[in-house]
Design an enzyme around this catalytic site. Structure first.
Site: not given
Ligand code: AMP
Length: 210
Positions: A13, A88, A123, A156, A167
């Site tokens: 996104k 969300r 990531r 992260r 998540r």
């Protein structure tokens, strides 16, 4: 044009929001980025959000609704905006309706959970400028250092595998129902996330014209 980008964490996104932003000259608004900034500035909002974010949970609706409301009231949003990561939950979508925000299109980027695990666990982000890398698909030239500003690249906290799983669970439970919510309004367009960013972008730009 007021747009919403829906999709699981790691579906792409953020990348698509930046591309549409350059294309349509309207700001891309990421509630995740705003919350991370609040944490690094040590604000009251940041303090409220941190433990939820670190554990992969959603920050309470009233906290995010307040920062979003404040952000879209700014001058640069007058001609439209792209929401990346908001709403969300159904109450967040209802809050947008209550605010009288007219949504033109909702683009849902779909990527399978296994693919997301792979993408997010690899990531790395620059601590200084926020640039994003991937250990396999887009490594920085120097290990652990950003190509753009030489800042340190780190994982992260919420990109650790257990937190990613949480998540995704939260996404399926609380965010996925928004597909039904927007389908009813006739505003929903589904884009299948592709291996290559440019291929997803082509589909996203086509969806904008649909
Ligand atoms: P993101 O960068 O969009 O993946 O967001 C990172 C984290 O910020 C999420 O896992 C949530 O903890 C929090 N967050 C961002 N946007 C929202 C939202 N609209 N509602 C609740 N929590 C959010």
């Amino acid at each position: 044009m007021n747009l919403i980008l829906l999709g699981a964490p790691g579906a792409g996104k953020g990348t698509q929001a930046e591309i549409i932003c350059a294309h349509l000259h309207i700001p891309a608004i990421s509630t995740g980025n705003m919350l991370r900034e609040a944490i690094s500035n040590g604000t009251e909002t940041g303090l409220k959000a941190k433990s939820f974010m670190d554990s992969g949970k959603l920050v309470p609706d009233e906290v995010v609704i307040e920062i979003l409301k404040d952000r879209i009231s700014k001058d640069d949003c007058k001609n439209g905006f792209i929401l990346d990561g908001f709403p969300r939950t159904v109450p967040q979508a209802e809050a947008l309706d209550t605010m009288g925000v007219r949504i033109d299109k909702v683009i849902d980027i779909e990527v399978a959970d296994e693919k997301i695990m792979q993408r997010l666990s690899g990531r790395r982000v620059c601590e200084k400028c926020g640039a994003s890398y991937h250990v396999d698909y887009k490594p920085s030239a120097k290990e652990d250092a950003c190509d753009k500003c030489d800042g340190r690249t780190v994982q992260r906290k919420d990109d650790h595998p257990d937190t990613i799983r949480e998540r995704l669970r939260v996404y399926h439970e609380q965010t996925e129902p928004l597909k039904g919510y927007y389908e009813k309004t006739g505003k929903l367009v589904i884009v299948e996330g592709q291996e290559e960013v440019k291929d997803t972008t082509a589909l996203t730009l086509k969806a904008l014209e649909a």
